[in-house]
Design an enzyme around this catalytic site. Structure first.
Site, PDB file in Angstrom:
ATOM      1  N   ASP A  83       1.441   2.582   3.475  1.00 29.72           N
ATOM      2  CA  ASP A  83       0.612   3.797   3.358  1.00 29.72           C
ATOM      3  C   ASP A  83       1.496   5.040   3.454  1.00 29.72           C
ATOM      4  O   ASP A  83       1.061   6.082   3.950  1.00 29.72           O
ATOM      5  CB  ASP A  83      -0.503   3.832   4.417  1.00 29.72           C
ATOM      6  CG  ASP A  83      -1.594   4.838   4.046  1.00 29.72           C
ATOM      7  OD1 ASP A  83      -1.657   5.261   2.881  1.00 29.72           O
ATOM      8  OD2 ASP A  83      -2.369   5.213   4.944  1.00 29.72           O
ATOM      9  N   HIS A 110     -10.512   1.170   1.818  1.00 30.11           N
ATOM     10  CA  HIS A 110     -10.232   2.115   2.906  1.00 30.11           C
ATOM     11  C   HIS A 110     -11.469   2.063   3.802  1.00 30.11           C
ATOM     12  O   HIS A 110     -12.481   2.681   3.485  1.00 30.11           O
ATOM     13  CB  HIS A 110      -9.999   3.528   2.359  1.00 30.11           C
ATOM     14  CG  HIS A 110      -9.648   4.510   3.432  1.00 30.11           C
ATOM     15  ND1 HIS A 110      -8.455   5.208   3.459  1.00 30.11           N
ATOM     16  CD2 HIS A 110     -10.316   4.906   4.545  1.00 30.11           C
ATOM     17  CE1 HIS A 110      -8.423   5.979   4.528  1.00 30.11           C
ATOM     18  NE2 HIS A 110      -9.546   5.820   5.209  1.00 30.11           N
ATOM     19  N   HIS A 167       0.877  -1.198   0.000  1.00 33.45           N
ATOM     20  CA  HIS A 167       0.000   0.000   0.000  1.00 33.45           C
ATOM     21  C   HIS A 167       0.898   1.227   0.000  1.00 33.45           C
ATOM     22  O   HIS A 167       1.445   1.612   1.025  1.00 33.45           O
ATOM     23  CB  HIS A 167      -0.905  -0.007   1.236  1.00 33.45           C
ATOM     24  CG  HIS A 167      -1.855   1.153   1.296  1.00 33.45           C
ATOM     25  ND1 HIS A 167      -3.186   1.000   1.623  1.00 33.45           N
ATOM     26  CD2 HIS A 167      -1.680   2.478   1.081  1.00 33.45           C
ATOM     27  CE1 HIS A 167      -3.784   2.180   1.596  1.00 33.45           C
ATOM     28  NE2 HIS A 167      -2.892   3.101   1.282  1.00 33.45           N
ATOM     29  N   HIS A 226       3.350  14.453   1.460  1.00 32.59           N
ATOM     30  CA  HIS A 226       2.769  15.754   1.115  1.00 32.59           C
ATOM     31  C   HIS A 226       3.897  16.768   1.278  1.00 32.59           C
ATOM     32  O   HIS A 226       4.787  16.576   2.115  1.00 32.59           O
ATOM     33  CB  HIS A 226       1.644  16.130   2.096  1.00 32.59           C
ATOM     34  CG  HIS A 226       0.431  15.251   1.993  1.00 32.59           C
ATOM     35  ND1 HIS A 226      -0.568  15.446   1.069  1.00 32.59           N
ATOM     36  CD2 HIS A 226       0.065  14.152   2.697  1.00 32.59           C
ATOM     37  CE1 HIS A 226      -1.501  14.515   1.214  1.00 32.59           C
ATOM     38  NE2 HIS A 226      -1.142  13.703   2.193  1.00 32.59           N
ATOM     39  N   LYS A 235      -9.033  -0.477  -5.726  1.00 34.15           N
ATOM     40  CA  LYS A 235      -9.142   0.169  -4.406  1.00 34.15           C
ATOM     41  C   LYS A 235     -10.469   0.906  -4.293  1.00 34.15           C
ATOM     42  O   LYS A 235     -10.770   1.778  -5.104  1.00 34.15           O
ATOM     43  CB  LYS A 235      -7.977   1.158  -4.238  1.00 34.15           C
ATOM     44  CG  LYS A 235      -8.012   2.001  -2.972  1.00 34.15           C
ATOM     45  CD  LYS A 235      -7.629   1.209  -1.739  1.00 34.15           C
ATOM     46  CE  LYS A 235      -7.727   2.042  -0.475  1.00 34.15           C
ATOM     47  NZ  LYS A 235      -6.629   2.965  -0.280  1.00 34.15           N
ATOM     48  N   HIS A 293      -4.665  -0.742   5.842  1.00 32.89           N
ATOM     49  CA  HIS A 293      -4.118  -0.020   6.999  1.00 32.89           C
ATOM     50  C   HIS A 293      -4.998  -0.109   8.253  1.00 32.89           C
ATOM     51  O   HIS A 293      -5.476   0.901   8.762  1.00 32.89           O
ATOM     52  CB  HIS A 293      -3.814   1.445   6.665  1.00 32.89           C
ATOM     53  CG  HIS A 293      -4.851   2.169   5.849  1.00 32.89           C
ATOM     54  ND1 HIS A 293      -6.174   2.175   6.172  1.00 32.89           N
ATOM     55  CD2 HIS A 293      -4.727   2.908   4.721  1.00 32.89           C
ATOM     56  CE1 HIS A 293      -6.821   2.891   5.278  1.00 32.89           C
ATOM     57  NE2 HIS A 293      -5.973   3.344   4.392  1.00 32.89           N
ATOM     58  N   ALA A 297      -3.449  14.877   5.515  1.00 34.55           N
ATOM     59  CA  ALA A 297      -3.276  13.592   6.200  1.00 34.55           C
ATOM     60  C   ALA A 297      -2.294  12.714   5.442  1.00 34.55           C
ATOM     61  O   ALA A 297      -2.405  12.553   4.225  1.00 34.55           O
ATOM     62  CB  ALA A 297      -4.626  12.885   6.303  1.00 34.55           C
ATOM     63  N   HIS A 328       1.679   5.288  -1.720  1.00 38.37           N
ATOM     64  CA  HIS A 328       1.304   6.457  -2.532  1.00 38.37           C
ATOM     65  C   HIS A 328       2.560   7.010  -3.191  1.00 38.37           C
ATOM     66  O   HIS A 328       3.474   7.463  -2.497  1.00 38.37           O
ATOM     67  CB  HIS A 328       0.658   7.534  -1.649  1.00 38.37           C
ATOM     68  CG  HIS A 328      -0.615   7.064  -1.024  1.00 38.37           C
ATOM     69  ND1 HIS A 328      -1.840   7.190  -1.644  1.00 38.37           N
ATOM     70  CD2 HIS A 328      -0.856   6.414   0.136  1.00 38.37           C
ATOM     71  CE1 HIS A 328      -2.782   6.658  -0.877  1.00 38.37           C
ATOM     72  NE2 HIS A 328      -2.209   6.175   0.215  1.00 38.37           N
ATOM     73  N   LEU A 329       2.590   6.957  -4.521  1.00 41.38           N
ATOM     74  CA  LEU A 329       3.762   7.469  -5.248  1.00 41.38           C
ATOM     75  C   LEU A 329       3.519   8.840  -5.856  1.00 41.38           C
ATOM     76  O   LEU A 329       4.455   9.466  -6.359  1.00 41.38           O
ATOM     77  CB  LEU A 329       4.180   6.484  -6.345  1.00 41.38           C
ATOM     78  CG  LEU A 329       4.904   5.219  -5.880  1.00 41.38           C
ATOM     79  CD1 LEU A 329       5.217   4.315  -7.064  1.00 41.38           C
ATOM     80  CD2 LEU A 329       6.182   5.555  -5.119  1.00 41.38           C
TER      81      LEU A 329
END
Ligand code: NCD
Ligand code: ZN
Length: 331
Positions: free
Chosen positions: A239, A133, A11, A243, A94, A167, A255, A13-14
């Site tokens: 996860d 999620h 899991h 940011h 997802k 998660h 978040a 985020h790229l």
């Protein structure tokens, strides 16, 4: 020294554009593959989107041996024929409840078994896992608990669909997971390490603010117990959600915890401190291979006990443990 065979991050985020260029190499150097989340703006929701995003990721990682496991953003309009073609390019789909987290506005507003049954039956038949999620829009500490009946309804209605509780952060989720053969879960590094106290018990720590929010000590204990045991129903999913510093150190803090650069050193330290290093291979790769039915690229990653200091930021993106010394390093 410890060597891990083909570590997988199930899991991740790229992101895209400049952020993708900053963060992708930090995962591709330490991992053999990762499940790449589709919550871009707009979301990754067509086969063309998947292929184009995969190409951009491959450019960003250069020569590293690393396979991006692509995902689609769940839409109830996906039918069998679309999914049959999509399956050639993706590893899972997802599902986000609408508006529940970063860039999830186009998610599902009502998770109704009847309304989703065409898509979910097709996914069962084609053996495409469904990642969820799992949070309601209730009180922030109860959101995951309130979502458990949805997981249970889906698990019963689609017994051949592999459902991955993404998660998980609570003891209730660990208990629910054990009740249904077709429920599995990812667990992050940060939820094994922190509770709400670390986020908001003293001065507010924006870099530890994420969704789902970290919970109570007994929740963290339950997550630790199942992860450290090597239980086949759980696998590692960071996860890691970067940011820019300007969006984190701000009113209206975004978040997401950015863990990509420190994952393996901290996991080795954690499993070692509990004398469970023998179970780390299962958690970091072997369980995911079975759950997702995949054979990863062969890649050995070795860590040795050697102190290093985590940078304060990576081009303006602040990692967990920024400026702190870690005991283990990837060599
Ligand atoms: C994620 C993000 O920033 O994309 N944020 C987070 O707090 N985990 C979205 C998500 O996985 O919920
Ligand atoms: Zn995420």
């Amino acid at each position: 020294m410890i060597t891990l065979n083909s570590p997988l991050d199930m899991h991740l985020h790229l992101r895209d554009d400049d952020m993708l260029k900053i963060v992708a190499p930090l995962s591709s150097q330490d991992f053999a593959g990762a499940v790449v989340m589709p919550n871009l703006v707009p979301p990754v929701a067509t086969i063309e989107d998947v292929k184009a995003y995969r190409d951009r990721i491959e450019k960003a990682i250069g020569n590293d041996d690393f396979e991006p496991f692509m995902t689609l953003f769940f839409k109830k309009e996906y039918d069998y024929n679309f999914l049959k073609e999509a399956k050639k390019y993706i590893k899972s789909i997802k599902l986000y409840p609408a508006g529940i987290t970063t860039n999830s506005e186009g998610g599902v507003s009502q998770i109704d078994t009847d309304e989703l049954k065409e898509t979910l039956n097709a996914m069962s038949e084609l053996q495409i896992p469904l990642c969820i999620h799992g949070e309601s829009n209730g009180f922030v500490m109860d959101r995951e608990k309130e979502f458990i009946p949805v997981y249970e309804t889906l698990a019963k209605a689609f017994p051949n669909l592999k459902i991955i509780m993404e998660h998980i952060t609570t003891k209730d989720s660990v208990d629910a997971l054990k009740k249904y053969d077709n429920l599995y879960a990812t667990i992050t590094l940060h939820h094994l390490l922190i509770t709400l106290d670390d986020v908001a018990g003293g001065l507010l720590q924006p870099h530890l603010f994420c969704k789902p929010i970290a919970k109570r000590p007994e929740d963290r204990e339950a997550l630790l117990n199942i992860a450290l045991s090597g239980d086949k129903k759980v696998m590692f999913g960071s996860d890691s959600a970067p940011h820019p510093k300007s969006s984190k150190e701000a009113p209206g803090c975004a978040a997401g915890v950015f863990t990509a650069p420190i994952i393996l050193p901290k996991l080795v330290e954690l499993f070692d401190s509990h004398r469970k290093l023998d179970n780390l291979q299962a958690f970091i790769s072997d369980n995911a291979r079975e759950i997702y039915n995949l054979i990863p690229l062969k890649k050995d990653i070795t860590l040795k006990k050697e102190e290093w200091e985590v940078p304060s930021d990576y081009d303006g993106v602040v990692p967990m443990f920024a400026g702190e010394k870690l005991e283990w390093r990837v060599i």
